[in-house]
Design a protein around this motif. Sequence first.
Motif, mmCIF file in Angstrom:
data_model
loop_
_atom_site.group_PDB
_atom_site.id
_atom_site.type_symbol
_atom_site.label_atom_id
_atom_site.label_comp_id
_atom_site.label_asym_id
_atom_site.label_seq_id
_atom_site.Cartn_x
_atom_site.Cartn_y
_atom_site.Cartn_z
ATOM 1 N N ILE A 27 0.857 -1.198 0.000
ATOM 2 C CA ILE A 27 0.000 0.000 0.000
ATOM 3 C C ILE A 27 0.887 1.240 0.000
ATOM 4 C CG2 ILE A 27 -0.264 -0.002 2.560
ATOM 5 C CD1 ILE A 27 -3.274 0.815 0.574
ATOM 6 N N THR A 28 0.507 2.234 -0.795
ATOM 7 C CA THR A 28 1.288 3.472 -0.839
ATOM 8 C C THR A 28 0.373 4.663 -0.561
ATOM 9 O OG1 THR A 28 0.865 3.857 -3.176
ATOM 10 C CG2 THR A 28 2.805 2.523 -2.640
ATOM 11 N N ASP A 33 -4.301 8.591 -1.752
ATOM 12 C CA ASP A 33 -4.527 9.962 -2.232
ATOM 13 C C ASP A 33 -5.398 9.997 -3.492
ATOM 14 O OD1 ASP A 33 -3.056 10.821 -0.131
ATOM 15 O OD2 ASP A 33 -1.291 11.427 -1.284
ATOM 16 N N GLU A 34 -5.233 8.971 -4.333
ATOM 17 C CA GLU A 34 -6.037 8.905 -5.552
ATOM 18 C C GLU A 34 -7.537 8.863 -5.195
ATOM 19 O OE1 GLU A 34 -4.954 5.481 -7.917
ATOM 20 O OE2 GLU A 34 -6.782 5.697 -9.115
ATOM 21 N N GLN A 35 -7.858 8.095 -4.171
ATOM 22 C CA GLN A 35 -9.267 7.986 -3.764
ATOM 23 C C GLN A 35 -9.726 9.268 -3.061
ATOM 24 O OE1 GLN A 35 -10.952 5.521 -4.981
ATOM 25 N NE2 GLN A 35 -9.031 4.684 -5.784
ATOM 26 N N LEU A 36 -8.837 9.874 -2.287
ATOM 27 C CA LEU A 36 -9.203 11.128 -1.603
ATOM 28 C C LEU A 36 -9.492 12.227 -2.632
ATOM 29 C CD1 LEU A 36 -6.655 11.208 1.371
ATOM 30 C CD2 LEU A 36 -9.036 10.440 1.386
ATOM 31 N N ALA A 37 -8.705 12.232 -3.691
ATOM 32 C CA ALA A 37 -8.915 13.238 -4.742
ATOM 33 C C ALA A 37 -10.263 13.014 -5.420
ATOM 34 C CB ALA A 37 -7.784 13.166 -5.768
ATOM 35 N N ARG A 38 -10.618 11.753 -5.640
ATOM 36 C CA ARG A 38 -11.930 11.469 -6.257
ATOM 37 C C ARG A 38 -13.058 12.028 -5.385
ATOM 38 N NH1 ARG A 38 -13.047 5.697 -6.611
ATOM 39 N NH2 ARG A 38 -14.792 6.254 -7.934
ATOM 40 N N ARG A 39 -12.936 11.864 -4.073
ATOM 41 C CA ARG A 39 -13.982 12.360 -3.171
ATOM 42 C C ARG A 39 -14.100 13.880 -3.241
ATOM 43 N NH1 ARG A 39 -15.638 14.288 1.951
ATOM 44 N NH2 ARG A 39 -13.749 15.530 1.797
ATOM 45 N N ASP A 54 -6.460 16.973 -0.095
ATOM 46 C CA ASP A 54 -6.343 15.900 0.901
ATOM 47 C C ASP A 54 -5.238 14.913 0.514
ATOM 48 O OD1 ASP A 54 -8.341 17.005 2.413
ATOM 49 O OD2 ASP A 54 -9.935 15.781 1.535
ATOM 50 N N THR A 55 -4.283 14.778 1.417
ATOM 51 C CA THR A 55 -3.225 13.779 1.228
ATOM 52 C C THR A 55 -3.010 13.067 2.560
ATOM 53 O OG1 THR A 55 -1.599 15.475 1.743
ATOM 54 C CG2 THR A 55 -1.895 14.975 -0.576
ATOM 55 N N THR A 137 -16.030 12.029 6.186
ATOM 56 C CA THR A 137 -16.030 10.955 5.184
ATOM 57 C C THR A 137 -14.684 10.851 4.462
ATOM 58 O OG1 THR A 137 -17.003 12.405 3.498
ATOM 59 C CG2 THR A 137 -18.528 11.097 4.852
ATOM 60 N N THR A 138 -13.849 11.882 4.592
ATOM 61 C CA THR A 138 -12.476 11.796 4.069
ATOM 62 C C THR A 138 -11.802 10.529 4.585
ATOM 63 O OG1 THR A 138 -12.333 14.188 4.229
ATOM 64 C CG2 THR A 138 -10.248 13.022 3.969
ATOM 65 N N MET A 139 -11.956 10.282 5.882
ATOM 66 C CA MET A 139 -11.232 9.163 6.478
ATOM 67 C C MET A 139 -11.878 7.824 6.125
ATOM 68 S SD MET A 139 -8.917 10.952 7.342
ATOM 69 C CE MET A 139 -7.763 9.636 7.720
ATOM 70 N N ARG A 140 -13.181 7.834 5.901
ATOM 71 C CA ARG A 140 -13.807 6.577 5.472
ATOM 72 C C ARG A 140 -13.324 6.208 4.078
ATOM 73 N NH1 ARG A 140 -19.971 6.574 7.251
ATOM 74 N NH2 ARG A 140 -19.928 8.547 8.369
#
Length: 392
Positions: A27-28, A33-39, A54-55, A137-140
Amino acid sequence: MRYTTAGESHGPEEIAVIEGIPAGLHITQADIDEQLARRQQGYGRGERQKIETDTVTFLTGVRHQLTLGSPITLNVHNDDHNNWSKIMAPDDPATSENTLRKVLRPRPGHADLVGGMKYRHHDDLRNVLERSSARETTMRVAVGAVAKKLLSEIGVDVHGFVVNVGPAKSDLNDLTKYHDLNELRLVTESFPTRALSAEADAAIREVIDQTKRNANTVGGQVQVMATGMPVGLGSYVSADTKLDAKIARAIVGINAFKGVQFGGGFDNAEKFGDQVMDEIFWDEKRGFYRGSDNLGGFEGGMTTGEAIVVRGVVKPIPTLYRPMQSVDIDTHQDHKASIERSDTTAVTAAAVIAEAMVAIELAKAVLDKFDADNIDRMKEQVERYRDEIRSF
Ligand code: EPS
């Protein structure tokens, strides 16, 4: 696997702690971050997303891009905290200056009023708002990114997209065009609304623009699909072992979600039995399979091996720039509700959050059934189990 999140919307940090991820999962930071950016992206989002990029930082549990089997702590910094450091200060006593942004007029539809009554926040509903904000929801989504990575190791893919925003809808018949979720992903992620087609994307954007002009908000529905899950996860033997029920709870647990369905869902209520059940077939290569997927991948609370299809209903965001009627908690006088910064719609982000929540429940189910100490052993066990199921 279990997790918890912590953090206030304008506090310094958002945190998640995940326990029970096997050792050896690659995991990196970029995966998360890719998923956080989508949100953060999506048509109709508000001003907050312009402040934040968000990173994630791994604080514990990961070494040299591999999980250690110990609790994983994820941290996302709230850049907006700089603008709120006095108001959110944990260790300064309340003064006339640092309580300036008091919220006294609860917003209908938000947690403000009941949260204030329950926790006795007589003097400032900000004490409710800061945690009940969808910022959490960022953390979820961060936890979901770890879950998705684990699932990808056993060939499970999960993807969420937007069915409708207000009256503007994707045509779900378009789904038959795609062979797998990755093809679907390339299409829906190419639209700022996460719709299924260019026509639906344009119609949804029009509804969002009009809603914004009206200083209003709008809800919608999102759909999450998952493919490649082994047959027989979850169980029919007790109510609390049903995996569809766990997913339903996870979906309705997302801020603003008010409903959930599987497969044909509520439409099935208007149909007859032979229009709803998925007929059973068998061939040498696949073993048992179904001719349709009206039940959304579940029978008896267990995965059937067909695609999991979950729909969530998202109500409009309650913070309105043209606020509704409320009552001041100090004076008990009628007053318009407080205005906090708001999004016109969060449905586009909700698709990503629902996807994360489904991934988390699927990963939990996998780790409940198979080895959760080491990723390679887990994969071997899943493979053996799949062989056994195929030869039934
Ligand atoms: C959100 C962050 C919040 C809101 C929104 C979603 O940040 P702020 O309150 O600083 O604007 O923009 O949440 C709500 C509108 C709400 O009612 O909870 C986010 O990061 O998703």
